[in-house]
Design an enzyme around this catalytic site. Structure first.
Site, PDB file in Angstrom:
ATOM      1  CD  GLU A   6     -53.049 -41.092  32.325  1.00 19.88           C
ATOM      2  OE1 GLU A   6     -52.338 -42.047  32.018  1.00 19.88           O
ATOM      3  OE2 GLU A   6     -53.115 -40.051  31.659  1.00 19.88           O
ATOM      4  N   GLY A  58     -47.956 -44.807  29.226  1.00 22.05           N
ATOM      5  CA  GLY A  58     -47.147 -43.962  28.358  1.00 22.05           C
ATOM      6  C   GLY A  58     -45.838 -44.670  28.017  1.00 22.05           C
ATOM      7  N   GLY A  59     -44.792 -44.348  28.774  1.00 18.09           N
ATOM      8  CA  GLY A  59     -43.430 -44.822  28.472  1.00 18.09           C
ATOM      9  C   GLY A  59     -43.317 -46.304  28.147  1.00 18.09           C
ATOM     10  N   GLY A  69     -44.837 -40.382  34.130  1.00 20.02           N
ATOM     11  CA  GLY A  69     -43.463 -40.267  33.648  1.00 20.02           C
ATOM     12  C   GLY A  69     -42.428 -40.029  34.728  1.00 20.02           C
ATOM     13  CB  SER A 128     -44.885 -44.508  36.864  1.00 22.76           C
ATOM     14  OG  SER A 128     -44.356 -43.218  36.609  1.00 22.76           O
ATOM     15  CD  GLU A 174     -48.104 -35.772  29.017  1.00 23.28           C
ATOM     16  OE1 GLU A 174     -48.287 -36.127  27.835  1.00 23.28           O
ATOM     17  OE2 GLU A 174     -47.598 -36.525  29.881  1.00 23.28           O
ATOM     18  CG  HIS A 207     -52.844 -36.987  28.676  1.00 29.10           C
ATOM     19  ND1 HIS A 207     -51.731 -36.325  29.146  1.00 29.10           N
ATOM     20  CD2 HIS A 207     -52.647 -38.305  28.934  1.00 29.10           C
ATOM     21  CE1 HIS A 207     -50.897 -37.212  29.663  1.00 29.10           C
ATOM     22  NE2 HIS A 207     -51.428 -38.428  29.540  1.00 29.10           N
ATOM     23  CG  ASN A 254     -50.766 -41.033  25.561  1.00 29.15           C
ATOM     24  OD1 ASN A 254     -50.457 -40.695  24.414  1.00 29.15           O
ATOM     25  ND2 ASN A 254     -50.960 -40.167  26.539  1.00 29.15           N
ATOM     26  CD1 TRP A 255     -47.956 -45.785  21.958  1.00 26.94           C
ATOM     27  CD2 TRP A 255     -47.596 -45.665  19.752  1.00 26.94           C
ATOM     28  NE1 TRP A 255     -48.134 -47.042  21.433  1.00 26.94           N
ATOM     29  CE2 TRP A 255     -47.924 -46.999  20.087  1.00 26.94           C
ATOM     30  CE3 TRP A 255     -47.334 -45.349  18.417  1.00 26.94           C
ATOM     31  CZ2 TRP A 255     -47.983 -48.018  19.123  1.00 26.94           C
ATOM     32  CZ3 TRP A 255     -47.399 -46.355  17.464  1.00 26.94           C
ATOM     33  CH2 TRP A 255     -47.722 -47.681  17.816  1.00 26.94           C
ATOM     34  CE  LYS A 256     -47.712 -39.715  28.116  1.00 29.08           C
ATOM     35  NZ  LYS A 256     -47.325 -39.278  29.434  1.00 29.08           N
TER      36      LYS A 256
HETATM   37  P1  13P Z   1     -46.298 -42.946  31.885  1.00 29.12           P
HETATM   38  O1  13P Z   1     -46.796 -44.373  31.787  1.00 29.12           O
HETATM   39  O2  13P Z   1     -45.103 -42.688  31.012  1.00 29.12           O
HETATM   40  O3  13P Z   1     -46.143 -42.501  33.288  1.00 29.12           O
HETATM   41  O4  13P Z   1     -47.448 -42.030  31.239  1.00 29.12           O
HETATM   42  C1  13P Z   1     -48.760 -42.186  31.671  1.00 29.12           C
HETATM   43  C2  13P Z   1     -49.628 -41.403  30.790  1.00 29.12           C
HETATM   44  O5  13P Z   1     -49.609 -40.183  30.792  1.00 29.12           O
HETATM   45  C3  13P Z   1     -50.514 -42.135  29.871  1.00 29.12           C
HETATM   46  O6  13P Z   1     -51.467 -41.303  29.325  1.00 29.12           O
END
Ligand code: 13P
Length: 253
Positions: A168, A232-233, A174, A211, A98, A96, A10-12
């Protein structure tokens, strides 16, 4: 029934069209044939076309981070599932944390978005997870049940096979804090129970997210309750993403 690990990035709101295309090209050039892992990437919707063009003809799949419930109309700023299909996307995320946290998306809206995506022929990664205070106060199971209820209630035996769940924990996203292996195991087991209580066939495919990085991934993926990860990251850092793919390939399915 999936026969491979699923590693979804997920590149956000990172990597605009130019950067995303360059990243996808590097990824395509660096990747070796995969036998145990499906690799999916979800760029920002404005970058998705560029990434889809770059990854066309490879085994890597492109998807979206969210989708609207209508096919078209007066919904400023939203993305139709048909538009995603048009550009070659094969999946989308929904729900998600967020989206829930910053944009007020409810579990009912997540269910509607999921339904529309399924109707358009997309696979859907439905994201669920509790906040830190919910976990500390012992509400995790109830929160997950509430998040799952409207989504699972709308599935049929057929559409259920196109749904993947991503657990998640919000406090792990994050932050560098990862849920303990025991918590992941127990929570995924509970999610399976909720799945079964909706009389859906088979068992749920459940990813862990929060994470995930090359240092912690092997032990998480080794849990039989975990079928892959939503990242994500570490998914937008090519060296780390390639390392995660390598770990998935080296882990028994
Ligand atoms: P991180 O891997 O950056 O913690 O993000 C997880 C995430 O929200 C994937 O959708």
């Amino acid at each position: 029934m999936r026969t491979k690990h699923l590693l979804a990035g997920n590149w956000k709101m990172n990597l605009g069209p130019t950067q995303a295309r360059a990243y996808a090209r590097q990824l395509k050039e660096s990747i070796t044939p995969l036998s145990k892992t499906d690799v999916w990437v979800a760029p920002a919707s404005i970058s998705a076309s560029a990434v889809a063009e770059e990854l066309k003809g490879t085994s890597l799949q492109v998807g979206a981070q969210n989708v609207h419930w209508a096919e078209s109309g007066a919904f400023t700023g939203e993305t139709s599932p048909l538009f995603l299909k048009d550009l070659g996307a094969t999946f989308t995320l929904t729900g998600h944390s967020e989206r829930r946290q910053f944009f007020g998306e409810t579990s009912e809206a997540t269910a509607q978005r999921t339904q529309a995506a399924l109707k358009a022929g997309l696979e859907v990664i439905v994201c669920i997870g509790e906040t830190e205070s919910e976990r500390v106060s012992g509400k995790t199971e109830r929160v997950l049940e509430e998040q799952l209820q409207p989504v699972l209630a709308g599935l049929t035996a057929e559409t259920a096979t196109k749904v993947i769940l991503a657990y998640e924990p919000v406090w792990a996203i994050g932050t560098g804090k990862v849920a303990s292996l025991k918590d992941i195991q127990e929570t995924h087991q509970h999610i399976q129970k909720v799945w079964a209580s909706h009389n859906l066939p088979g068992s749920a495919v459940i990813l862990y997210g929060g994470s995930v990085n090359p240092t912690n991934f092997a032990e998480i993926l080794a849990l039989k309750e975990v079928h892959g990860a939503l990242v994500g990251g570490a998914s937008i850092k090519l060296d780390q993403w390639l390392e995660l793919i390598k770990i998935a390939e080296a882990t028994a399915v």
